[in-house]
Design a protein around this motif. Structure first.
Motif, PDB file in Angstrom:
ATOM      1  N   LEU A 127      -9.923   1.021  -2.136  1.00 47.96           N
ATOM      2  CA  LEU A 127     -10.225   0.102  -1.043  1.00 47.96           C
ATOM      3  C   LEU A 127      -8.978  -0.749  -0.818  1.00 47.96           C
ATOM      4  CD1 LEU A 127     -12.355  -0.968   0.944  1.00 47.96           C
ATOM      5  CD2 LEU A 127     -13.118  -2.527  -0.864  1.00 47.96           C
ATOM      6  N   TYR A 128      -8.176  -0.392   0.187  1.00 49.05           N
ATOM      7  CA  TYR A 128      -6.810  -0.899   0.331  1.00 49.05           C
ATOM      8  C   TYR A 128      -6.729  -1.840   1.522  1.00 49.05           C
ATOM      9  CZ  TYR A 128      -1.659  -0.570   0.527  1.00 49.05           C
ATOM     10  OH  TYR A 128      -0.316  -0.845   0.529  1.00 49.05           O
ATOM     11  N   LEU A 129      -6.525  -3.129   1.241  1.00 46.62           N
ATOM     12  CA  LEU A 129      -6.479  -4.119   2.314  1.00 46.62           C
ATOM     13  C   LEU A 129      -5.657  -5.321   1.876  1.00 46.62           C
ATOM     14  CD1 LEU A 129      -7.618  -4.873   5.163  1.00 46.62           C
ATOM     15  CD2 LEU A 129      -9.451  -6.068   3.963  1.00 46.62           C
ATOM     16  N   ASN A 130      -4.714  -5.718   2.719  1.00 46.56           N
ATOM     17  CA  ASN A 130      -3.934  -6.940   2.496  1.00 46.56           C
ATOM     18  C   ASN A 130      -4.627  -8.066   3.256  1.00 46.56           C
ATOM     19  OD1 ASN A 130      -1.960  -9.074   2.875  1.00 46.56           O
ATOM     20  ND2 ASN A 130      -0.390  -7.622   2.244  1.00 46.56           N
ATOM     21  N   LEU A 131      -5.199  -9.022   2.521  1.00 46.30           N
ATOM     22  CA  LEU A 131      -6.000 -10.070   3.145  1.00 46.30           C
ATOM     23  C   LEU A 131      -5.165 -11.103   3.875  1.00 46.30           C
ATOM     24  CD1 LEU A 131      -9.127 -10.185   3.088  1.00 46.30           C
ATOM     25  CD2 LEU A 131      -8.207  -8.790   1.250  1.00 46.30           C
ATOM     26  N   GLY A 132      -3.853 -11.131   3.635  1.00 48.64           N
ATOM     27  CA  GLY A 132      -3.013 -12.132   4.281  1.00 48.64           C
ATOM     28  C   GLY A 132      -2.248 -11.625   5.479  1.00 48.64           C
ATOM     29  N   LEU A 133      -1.901 -10.331   5.501  1.00 44.88           N
ATOM     30  CA  LEU A 133      -1.035  -9.794   6.549  1.00 44.88           C
ATOM     31  C   LEU A 133      -1.747  -8.874   7.532  1.00 44.88           C
ATOM     32  CD1 LEU A 133       2.212  -8.976   4.498  1.00 44.88           C
ATOM     33  CD2 LEU A 133       1.605 -11.076   5.719  1.00 44.88           C
ATOM     34  N   THR A 134      -3.024  -8.577   7.286  1.00 45.48           N
ATOM     35  CA  THR A 134      -3.761  -7.690   8.180  1.00 45.48           C
ATOM     36  C   THR A 134      -4.243  -8.450   9.406  1.00 45.48           C
ATOM     37  OG1 THR A 134      -4.465  -6.271   6.359  1.00 45.48           O
ATOM     38  CG2 THR A 134      -5.765  -6.172   8.380  1.00 45.48           C
ATOM     39  N   ALA A 135      -3.921  -7.901  10.586  1.00 45.26           N
ATOM     40  CA  ALA A 135      -4.342  -8.533  11.837  1.00 45.26           C
ATOM     41  C   ALA A 135      -5.789  -8.208  12.183  1.00 45.26           C
ATOM     42  CB  ALA A 135      -3.422  -8.089  12.977  1.00 45.26           C
ATOM     43  N   GLY A 136      -6.240  -7.013  11.814  1.00 41.66           N
ATOM     44  CA  GLY A 136      -7.611  -6.661  12.127  1.00 41.66           C
ATOM     45  C   GLY A 136      -7.902  -5.203  11.839  1.00 41.66           C
ATOM     46  N   VAL A 137      -9.136  -4.813  12.118  1.00 46.90           N
ATOM     47  CA  VAL A 137      -9.604  -3.447  11.928  1.00 46.90           C
ATOM     48  C   VAL A 137      -9.633  -2.770  13.292  1.00 46.90           C
ATOM     49  CG1 VAL A 137     -11.487  -2.005  11.079  1.00 46.90           C
ATOM     50  CG2 VAL A 137     -10.997  -4.204   9.971  1.00 46.90           C
ATOM     51  N   ASN A 190       2.590  -6.655  11.844  1.00 48.34           N
ATOM     52  CA  ASN A 190       3.795  -6.011  12.380  1.00 48.34           C
ATOM     53  C   ASN A 190       3.496  -4.665  13.017  1.00 48.34           C
ATOM     54  OD1 ASN A 190       3.254  -4.479  10.130  1.00 48.34           O
ATOM     55  ND2 ASN A 190       5.288  -4.607   9.257  1.00 48.34           N
ATOM     56  N   GLY A 191       2.207  -4.310  13.115  1.00 47.97           N
ATOM     57  CA  GLY A 191       1.811  -3.072  13.774  1.00 47.97           C
ATOM     58  C   GLY A 191       1.612  -1.886  12.860  1.00 47.97           C
ATOM     59  N   VAL A 192       1.980  -1.996  11.588  1.00 46.00           N
ATOM     60  CA  VAL A 192       1.799  -0.890  10.650  1.00 46.00           C
ATOM     61  C   VAL A 192       0.308  -0.679  10.392  1.00 46.00           C
ATOM     62  CG1 VAL A 192       2.116  -0.214   8.233  1.00 46.00           C
ATOM     63  CG2 VAL A 192       4.053  -1.061   9.561  1.00 46.00           C
ATOM     64  N   VAL A 193      -0.111   0.582  10.422  1.00 48.65           N
ATOM     65  CA  VAL A 193      -1.523   0.938  10.268  1.00 48.65           C
ATOM     66  C   VAL A 193      -1.720   1.711   8.964  1.00 48.65           C
ATOM     67  CG1 VAL A 193      -3.424   2.297  11.238  1.00 48.65           C
ATOM     68  CG2 VAL A 193      -1.927   0.960  12.745  1.00 48.65           C
ATOM     69  N   HIS A 194      -2.769   1.347   8.225  1.00 52.27           N
ATOM     70  CA  HIS A 194      -3.147   2.073   7.014  1.00 52.27           C
ATOM     71  C   HIS A 194      -4.653   2.303   7.019  1.00 52.27           C
ATOM     72  CE1 HIS A 194       0.762   1.785   5.218  1.00 52.27           C
ATOM     73  NE2 HIS A 194       0.735   0.471   5.164  1.00 52.27           N
ATOM     74  N   PRO A 195      -5.119   3.377   6.385  1.00 51.03           N
ATOM     75  CA  PRO A 195      -6.567   3.560   6.243  1.00 51.03           C
ATOM     76  C   PRO A 195      -7.142   2.543   5.273  1.00 51.03           C
ATOM     77  CG  PRO A 195      -5.379   5.253   5.023  1.00 51.03           C
ATOM     78  CD  PRO A 195      -4.348   4.482   5.800  1.00 51.03           C
ATOM     79  N   LEU A 196      -8.347   2.111   5.559  1.00 49.14           N
ATOM     80  CA  LEU A 196      -9.022   1.180   4.650  1.00 49.14           C
ATOM     81  C   LEU A 196      -9.349   1.872   3.333  1.00 49.14           C
ATOM     82  CD1 LEU A 196     -10.221  -1.637   4.223  1.00 49.14           C
ATOM     83  CD2 LEU A 196     -12.307  -0.853   5.367  1.00 49.14           C
ATOM     84  N   MET A 197      -9.633   3.162   3.409  1.00 53.28           N
ATOM     85  CA  MET A 197      -9.820   3.976   2.203  1.00 53.28           C
ATOM     86  C   MET A 197      -8.549   4.799   2.030  1.00 53.28           C
ATOM     87  SD  MET A 197     -10.430   7.169   0.832  1.00 53.28           S
ATOM     88  CE  MET A 197     -11.354   8.244   1.920  1.00 53.28           C
ATOM     89  N   LEU A 198      -7.724   4.394   1.073  1.00 54.33           N
ATOM     90  CA  LEU A 198      -6.422   5.026   0.851  1.00 54.33           C
ATOM     91  C   LEU A 198      -6.474   5.862  -0.418  1.00 54.33           C
ATOM     92  CD1 LEU A 198      -3.391   5.120   1.800  1.00 54.33           C
ATOM     93  CD2 LEU A 198      -2.983   3.304   0.128  1.00 54.33           C
ATOM     94  N   LEU A 226      -8.506  -1.550  -7.221  1.00 54.69           N
ATOM     95  CA  LEU A 226      -8.892  -1.085  -5.892  1.00 54.69           C
ATOM     96  C   LEU A 226      -9.680   0.217  -5.947  1.00 54.69           C
ATOM     97  CD1 LEU A 226      -5.552  -1.778  -3.972  1.00 54.69           C
ATOM     98  CD2 LEU A 226      -7.543  -3.279  -4.249  1.00 54.69           C
ATOM     99  N   GLN A 227      -9.412   1.040  -6.939  1.00 54.55           N
ATOM    100  CA  GLN A 227     -10.156   2.297  -7.059  1.00 54.55           C
ATOM    101  C   GLN A 227     -11.586   2.031  -7.502  1.00 54.55           C
ATOM    102  OE1 GLN A 227      -7.782   4.913  -9.529  1.00 54.55           O
ATOM    103  NE2 GLN A 227      -6.131   5.025  -8.016  1.00 54.55           N
ATOM    104  N   ARG A 228     -11.753   1.107  -8.434  1.00 57.93           N
ATOM    105  CA  ARG A 228     -13.109   0.740  -8.843  1.00 57.93           C
ATOM    106  C   ARG A 228     -13.824   0.002  -7.720  1.00 57.93           C
ATOM    107  NH1 ARG A 228     -13.752  -2.669 -14.250  1.00 57.93           N
ATOM    108  NH2 ARG A 228     -14.290  -4.437 -12.909  1.00 57.93           N
ATOM    109  N   ALA A 229     -13.063  -0.805  -6.959  1.00 54.87           N
ATOM    110  CA  ALA A 229     -13.670  -1.504  -5.827  1.00 54.87           C
ATOM    111  C   ALA A 229     -14.278  -0.503  -4.853  1.00 54.87           C
ATOM    112  CB  ALA A 229     -12.630  -2.370  -5.123  1.00 54.87           C
ATOM    113  N   TRP A 230     -13.584   0.612  -4.630  1.00 55.10           N
ATOM    114  CA  TRP A 230     -14.127   1.634  -3.729  1.00 55.10           C
ATOM    115  C   TRP A 230     -15.345   2.312  -4.358  1.00 55.10           C
ATOM    116  CZ3 TRP A 230     -14.026   3.088   1.145  1.00 55.10           C
ATOM    117  CH2 TRP A 230     -14.600   4.323   1.470  1.00 55.10           C
TER     118      TRP A 230
END
Length: 255
Positions: A171-181, A153-161, A129-133
């Motif tokens: 570049l931090y993103l869960n492709l299965g559990l993320t509802a949206g940006v 579930n409503g938990v929010v994280h930055p896309l750049m963590l 993920l660090q190289r991806a960023w």
């Protein structure tokens, strides 16, 4: 103990180690290697469930899970994933994700031990993920740096963590559990997530682990993401997974 870089450009393979006998000096080496490289691959281990829990505690305090079908009685620290429901959870994580990203304080470390290997299928893919960023175009970095993603579930994280120990962005993103940006339409969110998925999977960016019985893989979930690949229930594959709590993690010092 010998530490060798993996050919993917991140992660290391460790030989000549018995995790049951890791002394304080070896423990510090393991912590430092994980913090620097994001992924440890340790072959030829022989761990009981209790010994796996003890080995995971080299990196911190463990999370626990509810008792369910296919899980090990009396071992709430172990989350068992398998090809057959009688052996553990099936159809788990077939999308890019970091374990525990649905938590307010994400799960920092995952530890897998291969109990039974399959003859065919069931490999696990990993991506840095660090190289991806760092390999994003500067204008895309500028766009992504201000975005937050919301889990179902409503938990929010930055896309750049930024990593809590090193400060390195990922570049931090869960492709299965993320509802949206946040701040974007469902259509734009979906397009952005699909773009991230393609970027995670770009040529040369992934390591494919083909499980053997006795394998241990340890991942820094804030540095790498992983993705399961299909496996037939006709095959028998069992992985025991333990995870380290965010409030109990013990990081090392990167070389």
């Amino acid at each position: 103990m010998h530490i060798t870089p993996l050919p993917a450009g991140f992660g290391v393979s460790i030989d000549g180690l018995d995790l049951r006998r890791a002394d304080p000096a070896v423990t510090e080496q393991l912590r430092a290697a994980l913090l620097e490289h994001g992924l440890l691959v340790i072959r030829d281990q022989s761990l009981t469930p209790q010994e796996q829990v003890a080995a995971t505690r080299l990196f911190g305090s463990l999370e626990t899970f509810p008792t369910m079908r296919g899980q090990i009685d009396g071992m709430p620290e172990i989350f068992r994933v398998a090809s057959r429901p009688e052996d553990g959870h099936v159809e788990v994580g077939r999308y890019w994700h970091s374990d525990g990203s649905f938590r307010e304080d994400p799960t920092p470390i995952s530890f897998w031990y291969s109990v039974a290997r399959s003859e065919q299928g069931g490999d696990t893919l990993f991506t840095d993920l660090q190289r991806a960023w760092s390999e994003l175009e500067p204008e895309i970095q500028q766009e992504f740096a201000g975005l937050n993603t919301a889990h179902r579930n409503g938990v929010v994280h930055p896309l750049m963590l930024r990593h809590p120990m090193t400060g390195v962005p990922a570049l931090y993103l869960n492709l299965g559990l993320t509802a949206g940006v946040l701040g974007h339409s469902p259509q734009h969110s979906q397009a952005l997530m699909q773009a991230v998925e393609r970027h995670y999977s770009r040529p040369g960016a992934t390591y494919r682990h083909q499980w053997l019985a006795g394998d241990v893989v340890v991942a820094d979930n804030l540095h790498v993401a992983h993705k399961a690949t299909p496996i037939s229930p006709g095959q028998r594959r069992i992985l025991n997974r333990t995870t380290v709590r965010a409030d109990g993690v013990v990081w090392g010092a990167a070389a």
